[in-house]
Every structure is written in C-alpha cells, then in structure tokens.
Design a protein around this motif. Sequence first.
Motif, PDB file in Angstrom:
ATOM      1  N   TYR A   2       6.985   9.277  10.604  1.00  0.00           N
ATOM      2  CA  TYR A   2       7.432  10.406  11.437  1.00  0.00           C
ATOM      3  C   TYR A   2       6.537  11.617  11.155  1.00  0.00           C
ATOM      4  O   TYR A   2       5.921  11.697  10.085  1.00  0.00           O
ATOM      5  N   ALA A  24      12.324  19.829  10.945  1.00  0.00           N
ATOM      6  CA  ALA A  24      13.125  18.681  10.519  1.00  0.00           C
ATOM      7  C   ALA A  24      14.420  19.213   9.948  1.00  0.00           C
ATOM      8  O   ALA A  24      14.440  20.243   9.269  1.00  0.00           O
ATOM      9  N   GLY A  25      15.512  18.509  10.244  1.00  0.00           N
ATOM     10  CA  GLY A  25      16.795  18.980   9.736  1.00  0.00           C
ATOM     11  C   GLY A  25      17.942  18.192  10.326  1.00  0.00           C
ATOM     12  O   GLY A  25      17.800  16.997  10.613  1.00  0.00           O
ATOM     13  N   TRP A  26      19.051  18.882  10.513  1.00  0.00           N
ATOM     14  CA  TRP A  26      20.297  18.246  10.894  1.00  0.00           C
ATOM     15  C   TRP A  26      20.856  18.865  12.177  1.00  0.00           C
ATOM     16  O   TRP A  26      20.705  20.071  12.395  1.00  0.00           O
ATOM     17  N   ASP A  43      18.475  23.664   8.922  1.00  0.00           N
ATOM     18  CA  ASP A  43      17.873  23.187   7.676  1.00  0.00           C
ATOM     19  C   ASP A  43      18.322  24.131   6.568  1.00  0.00           C
ATOM     20  O   ASP A  43      19.208  24.967   6.801  1.00  0.00           O
ATOM     21  N   GLU A  71      25.160  16.267  12.615  1.00  0.00           N
ATOM     22  CA  GLU A  71      24.663  15.858  11.290  1.00  0.00           C
ATOM     23  C   GLU A  71      23.672  14.698  11.311  1.00  0.00           C
ATOM     24  O   GLU A  71      23.230  14.248  10.250  1.00  0.00           O
ATOM     25  N   VAL A  73      20.101  13.216  11.385  1.00  0.00           N
ATOM     26  CA  VAL A  73      18.872  13.776  10.824  1.00  0.00           C
ATOM     27  C   VAL A  73      17.754  13.590  11.841  1.00  0.00           C
ATOM     28  O   VAL A  73      17.487  12.458  12.259  1.00  0.00           O
ATOM     29  N   ILE A  74      17.128  14.681  12.244  1.00  0.00           N
ATOM     30  CA  ILE A  74      16.080  14.569  13.266  1.00  0.00           C
ATOM     31  C   ILE A  74      14.819  15.319  12.870  1.00  0.00           C
ATOM     32  O   ILE A  74      14.852  16.241  12.055  1.00  0.00           O
ATOM     33  N   LEU A 100      15.950  10.264  12.473  1.00  0.00           N
ATOM     34  CA  LEU A 100      15.570   9.621  11.207  1.00  0.00           C
ATOM     35  C   LEU A 100      16.740   8.932  10.527  1.00  0.00           C
ATOM     36  O   LEU A 100      16.554   7.987   9.769  1.00  0.00           O
ATOM     37  N   ASN A 101      17.930   9.430  10.790  1.00  0.00           N
ATOM     38  CA  ASN A 101      19.124   8.773  10.262  1.00  0.00           C
ATOM     39  C   ASN A 101      20.333   9.253  11.044  1.00  0.00           C
ATOM     40  O   ASN A 101      20.375  10.389  11.492  1.00  0.00           O
ATOM     41  N   LYS A 102      21.287   8.349  11.234  1.00  0.00           N
ATOM     42  CA  LYS A 102      22.506   8.677  11.960  1.00  0.00           C
ATOM     43  C   LYS A 102      23.587   9.133  10.982  1.00  0.00           C
ATOM     44  O   LYS A 102      23.565   8.764   9.801  1.00  0.00           O
ATOM     45  N   ALA A 103      24.505   9.943  11.477  1.00  0.00           N
ATOM     46  CA  ALA A 103      25.631  10.392  10.660  1.00  0.00           C
ATOM     47  C   ALA A 103      26.945  10.002  11.313  1.00  0.00           C
ATOM     48  O   ALA A 103      27.115  10.134  12.524  1.00  0.00           O
ATOM     49  N   LYS A 104      27.863   9.513  10.485  1.00  0.00           N
ATOM     50  CA  LYS A 104      29.232   9.302  10.954  1.00  0.00           C
ATOM     51  C   LYS A 104      29.936  10.664  11.033  1.00  0.00           C
ATOM     52  O   LYS A 104      29.481  11.621  10.409  1.00  0.00           O
TER      53      LYS A 104
ATOM     54  N   GLU B 203      17.515  20.164   0.529  1.00  0.00           N
ATOM     55  CA  GLU B 203      16.224  19.582   0.946  1.00  0.00           C
ATOM     56  C   GLU B 203      15.218  19.361  -0.180  1.00  0.00           C
ATOM     57  O   GLU B 203      14.763  18.249  -0.396  1.00  0.00           O
ATOM     58  N   PHE B 235      12.302  14.633   3.714  1.00  0.00           N
ATOM     59  CA  PHE B 235      11.194  14.583   4.668  1.00  0.00           C
ATOM     60  C   PHE B 235       9.831  14.453   3.988  1.00  0.00           C
ATOM     61  O   PHE B 235       8.825  14.955   4.496  1.00  0.00           O
ATOM     62  N   LYS B 362      18.719   4.597   3.839  1.00  0.00           N
ATOM     63  CA  LYS B 362      19.691   3.911   4.691  1.00  0.00           C
ATOM     64  C   LYS B 362      20.669   3.151   3.785  1.00  0.00           C
ATOM     65  O   LYS B 362      20.245   2.384   2.903  1.00  0.00           O
ATOM     66  N   ASP B 388      26.247   7.995   4.497  1.00  0.00           N
ATOM     67  CA  ASP B 388      26.855   7.840   5.827  1.00  0.00           C
ATOM     68  C   ASP B 388      26.779   9.128   6.659  1.00  0.00           C
ATOM     69  O   ASP B 388      27.022   9.107   7.849  1.00  0.00           O
ATOM     70  N   GLY B 390      24.320  11.668   7.121  1.00  0.00           N
ATOM     71  CA  GLY B 390      23.099  12.420   7.405  1.00  0.00           C
ATOM     72  C   GLY B 390      22.177  12.534   6.211  1.00  0.00           C
ATOM     73  O   GLY B 390      21.815  13.636   5.806  1.00  0.00           O
TER      74      GLY B 390
END
Lengths: 429, 429
Positions: A2, A24-26, A43, A71, A73-74, A100-104, B203, B235, B362, B388, B390
């Motif tokens: 990324y 990058a952040g949430w 961030d 939440e 992560v992008i 970059l990652n998913k959040a529940k 971070e 990151f 992950k 889970d 973020g």
Amino acid sequence: MYPKKTHWTSDITTDLHGREVTLAGWVWELRDLGKVKFIVLRDREGFVQLTLKVGKTPEHVFRVFSELNREDVIVVKGVVETSKIAKRGVEVFPTDITILNKAKPLPLDIWSETPDLATRLKWRSIDLKRPRNLAVFSLASKILREIRETLYGERFVEVFTPKIIVTSTEGGAELFPVLYFERVAYLSQSPQLYKEQLTASLERVFEIGPAFRAEKHNTDYHLNEFISVDAEAAFMNYHDVMDILEKIMKRVVLVLSENVARLREVGLMPVVTELDKIPRVEYDEAIEKLGQLGYSVKWGDDFTVEMQKALMRFYGSVYFIIDFPASLRPFYTKRKENDRSESYDLIINGIEVASGATRIHKRDELEEEMRKRGLDPKLFESHLAVFDYGMPPHAGFGLGFNRLLTALLGLDNVRHATLYPRDRYRVEP
Amino acid sequence: MYPKKTHWTSDITTDLHGREVTLAGWVWELRDLGKVKFIVLRDREGFVQLTLKVGKTPEHVFRVFSELNREDVIVVKGVVETSKIAKRGVEVFPTDITILNKAKPLPLDIWSETPDLATRLKWRSIDLKRPRNLAVFSLASKILREIRETLYGERFVEVFTPKIIVTSTEGGAELFPVLYFERVAYLSQSPQLYKEQLTASLERVFEIGPAFRAEKHNTDYHLNEFISVDAEAAFMNYHDVMDILEKIMKRVVLVLSENVARLREVGLMPVVTELDKIPRVEYDEAIEKLGQLGYSVKWGDDFTVEMQKALMRFYGSVYFIIDFPASLRPFYTKRKENDRSESYDLIINGIEVASGATRIHKRDELEEEMRKRGLDPKLFESHLAVFDYGMPPHAGFGLGFNRLLTALLGLDNVRHATLYPRDRYRVEP
C-alpha cells in the motif's frame, strides 16, 4: 504494498491546496448525501474530511465507500483543496482509497458517549482511540521530553536501577513478592537508595521508570504500579533541587500552553498555562493558614487533598510546602532545627505531585534516624556501607508522572492518565 | 553551608586562566613533595590537579591537606592557572578546601588494579567511581538521548506499559511470578503485545524500560532484568523500521566518535566510529557464506555469536540479517513466500542487539500462527479481540540497551554495561 503515509491529518492545511497527499488512519464518520459523500478520517493527530463528489471522484472510490464501516483502517490518496464549509477550511478529494483492515462494530462508544471507567478500562486499547486519550497521551510524551531535556541541561545522566530487589527502601511500605528462582525477592517501591548511592559516582542522576506499591487502598490518586521520575544530585540541597523542579515545571507549562487548542477541542483545560516563581510555603505557615480557614489541623499532621486545595487561594495552583516536621518524613531526610526537616512537597491543583529533600550523608546520623523509626540498621548494612566510602551531600526528588498529568489537566482520576492502570482489583488488560 | 560547585573538572581549561572556580568531588590521589603538594580531584567528568605551594597557598589549606585521605569528599575554591607540567596544561591553586565527608580505605582498588567481576559487583556503588565506569555510564545516557530524539523526530510518542501482567507475551518464555494481592501475576518479558495494540491508537510508540526473563542459563550476554528499547509503528513494514534503526545507529555512532578521546583515556575503543548504510543481508546468503567458511549450518538453524562474528569479514561490524525462516520467529511475525518472514536482526560486533519484523495485523493469520506453534488462541483472546476493531498493518523492533552498549564498546560481558546487574545468582546490591 500500500502507499506510504506522507502526511498526518494535522499537516493538512490550506497551504497544501492543490497538493497530492497520502493519508492513513481510521474511518471516524461516514455521511452519505447522495451525490456528495463524506468520510471523516482520524489519525493520532486529529481529523480530516474526505469529500467524494459524483463527476469529480473516480468510480472505484465510490465502490470502496460503499464497503466502509467506522474504524476500518484505510490509506487514502487525494488532493487537498481549501473549503469554505469543511472544518479547518480544508478537505481532501480522494483519488484512491485502500482498505487495510476491516473493523467490527466497537464494543464501546468512542464517538459521542463516555462509558463508565470500568468499561473503558476493560476495552482499554479500543478506548485509547478516543480523541481525548490521543491528546492526553501525546501530551504525556511531550512532557516527558521536557523533563528529560531540563535534567540533561543541568548535567544529570539518565540511569536505570533494578526493579527486582531484596530489601525495602523505606522499611515501612508494602512490597510485592517475586519468586526469583529459588528465593523470594521484591518489586522496587522506589529507586531511592540506588539513586542516593549513585551520587557518589555519577553525581547527578535521574531515572524515569515503573515503581510498585502493594498498598491495599484503592483511591482516585493511587496506583499499584506507576511511573516515577526520580532525580538525585550530589553537592545540592533541597532548595537547589526545588530550583530544578521549578525549571522543569516552567518548561512543562510552556508545552501545556502550546497545546491548549488541541486540549480544548477534547474538552480539557490545563490548570496552569503560565508559571513564574513557585512559592515555597513553610509548613508552619500552611498550618496557620488552614487554622484561619477553620480546618482543625495541628503541627505534626499531614495535609489532605482538601486542605491542599484550600491553600490554593493563598498560593495559586502550583506551590511548594517546605520544612515539614522531621517525624513526617522518611529516615533519610536531613533534619534542621526545631524538629523540622529540609524537605518539601510540590502541590499542583491540590495534589501532591512530587516530594523531596536534602538527604543525610553521614552514616551515624542515618543510623540514628532509622532507630528513631524502629528500623534496624543491620537490615540496611549494604546501603549504609556505601556511606563509609565518600558519600557526598546530596538532595533530590521523586515525582509521580501519572499524578503530574492528572493534576495539570484537572482529571478526576489518575487512571485517566495511565495507559493500562494497575490497581487493587485490576491487573489486565 | 559549603560553597556551590561552579565548574566540573572537564570545564577547567586554559581559557579559565586567572579565574576563581569552585570544584567539588573526591580525592583521587595525594602527593606530598614537601614545599609542593598535589591533590588530584575527581568528579564524574574527569580529573584536575590542585597544587599547594608554600608561600602561595594559605596555611589553613595545608592543614586540611594533612587530614585528607583518598575518596574524601571535598569542595575547593581556587584559582585556575595554565601549567607546563600538569596534565591538560592546567592546574588549580586552592584558596580554601572544605571536607564534606570522610572516606575509610576502600574495600576494593579503583585506582590501578581491576579486581575480578564478582568483587566489583559486590561493591558496585564503590566500583562505579572507577573512571572507566563513569565514562561508560555517562555515554549510556548520551546514547539514550539520541535514541529518543531520533524517535521523536520520526513522530513516535513515548509510552509506559505495565510490567505486572497476567499472561505470557510469547507463550514460551519463562516468567517470574509475582504475588499480586490474592492472585499470581507475572513480570513482563516484553511490551510486545501492548505496543502492538497501541499502534491502533497512538500509531507510533516507543518505550524504554525494564524487561524480565526468568531464563536459567547464565551467560556473558544475558541478564534476567535488562533495559529494552521497544518501538512499534502503524503503516510501516520491516524495511521502514530498519530505516529508523539505521537513523538511530548513525546518531549513536556520531556520539561515540565525539567521545573517543574520553573512552580512549579509560582504555576503551568503540567498535564503530563511522557508519553509512547498514547492509541488509538475506538469511539465505548468510547461510551460504557460513558454508563457504566451513561452518556446518543448514537452512532453519539460528546463528551463534561465533558465526555472527565470522560474517563481519563480509559485512563489517554492523549489519542486518533479514528474511529469517518463519519457524525461527515468534507467532506475530508476518510470513512471506517460501517459509521466510519479514523479519530481521541487527548484529553489532557479532552480538544480536535488536530484532524486529513486520507483524501480522489480521486476526485469522495470527490465530493460525499460534496454532502452528502449539499455542492456544483462547489464552490470547483479550489480545486477539483488539484485532477485530481496526488494527493497522505495523512493524517494530526490540533492542537490548545493555547489549547495545556492550557491543559498541567491545566489552566482554553485558554486566559491565549494567549498573546493578540481575542474573541467576545475583539479586543484590
């Protein structure tokens, strides 16, 4: 791979108008107004608004938007534009977004509600995403830096003393036992004896590290593991080290004043934003003033937080109390005339934040003070022995870092100033 | 009250000729040539010669001289004069000397002999008066400052994570049990899991503090309590954090080069005084080179200090080994193709000083790696849960500070780089 973060949210100002940046952040917030959609990106340093506009923003960015949850992560590539509507007068038009990652859905609210402390501490690593916490702990790091830089400037060297020890520092305090191979050792309650010994070689030393107290009471201002800032200097007395604490506090208050805007955004207001001379109030005078205010307190008593808050009307929110009765202080405190001692506390917003003294540097005096307190000098022989071989006069202080932060920010519980607090009933996370 | 120290011994240069100064320190040496007498005064920064001359020096100063013993603590007023004979071309003619504390004959030699390590550690606070120790631990403080300043420059924040914990970080390592009120807890072997969790909020974080390993082996390079420099960044990948370690090392080496003169005076020579790019050597290549040198080592083996020293002929005294077999690294290490991992060690003078990696971000991958190593994910549930909500991609390192100092100065035992070492058989002083 990324793309690399090139800017923090706080770096995005109108000066960057037209520039491409990678953030990058949430995902803090999502708003869908049909042809215009917004993502508020968070961030550590703050927030920035990402704006998606039909006709302007590429199709694939809209597809990513539709998959986003709070939440997640992008990482975002986009172009900065000044804006009349967006907060801080600036927004970013994304040209690419990668998840970059998913959040529940989070187990606690970090957006609008402030859940009770127990819930927050249970999910502490999530709770720390809360903007107020990001501001508090970013500030903590800046304060630590100022403390160290002041001490380096005064030619102190940084040391690390062992946390696994065999004997108590003070004799009195309760220690946590450690099973150290075949024997029982203890967790250090303070680097007091080590730092004093080190004045005989390194002269001016400081240590910032954990200290452990097995005290059973559970209050808003006590932790069983806390960060202690300890300093000790040869050829200094208690006024000299108060001068150093004063220098530290001036730099710390300067940092606070520089961070007022960010703190205000998260609902915090520093107790002090200006500091000149810190008053040095004699214990006897403090007793007298408290008497005038109707407190029933007599010579030889220690002060409560309430009393220390009451004294603020005379001395302001930062003051020293000096020359405590010798009987109130530990055995290593140097005595002066009339049963007083060359000792002091630093009080901020009513809270005792630091405490120090000129120390005894003569072995016979030290033994005598031990005996007066019912301590057996034989148990301290390895410490006392060092006093036979050229111990300089010295003075120092111990400062509770978590308390300092609590006092300066007017927090109501020291746990708010501690990443993962340890108390009577809490040893995780 | 005694007069205040105005200068350190190292401040006394020919520029001060004719100036009155106040020095404070310890009597290192006494020489009586009749009408001329010398005192060599030591403080943390070095030595200065005090010269007493009949006709020039006041009578009472001679009387004080006659009472002096080595290691007595004195404060001296005097006048600086350039000198053709004295070391460093300068001496001080005392006008007044006050004895602040007397010293008995020391229990070990700090002047000419170097007693065995056990004796030195037994009397550690006295042993630390040795000029070599003063140089080593003054340097240690300067190195710490450079490490922190580099990390602040990279926008890391300093954190403190708890040392009293409930579960093991790695699953495998042995922990010291602590009796925490009514339950058993443990001493933290590393802030690994906490610092990873903190990348989801702050971070970029670092921590410098004690780590505890209940390992029973007793070697020249292991301690049971040591100072760990831990950093972790959202990151970033392992090459990004190697870049940061490289920046740290460049600043550290600069400090070494600035201190070469003082180190040389105490018989030490830094292993590195210049550093450009640090080579990043693939594990596979290192294996191949060692094969060429006749070492019987195969893919999947870890390296010994001897092998790491052997590799210096190819890569110099500072190099990274990267891309270790995944099976050699902890569960949280990110895998890459062919059973390699995004991991690295920093080797200085043959000693593994730091180690790091890109981490898994992950949850499912993390659980899989745990299972591969026979660890039960259920025991790590509170850690895994954070993944889970973020968790960003992240990378970091852990650096053994005592080992760094040992390696850089070419010391033969990490105990020489530790104020009060803790090992299998030593828990005091």
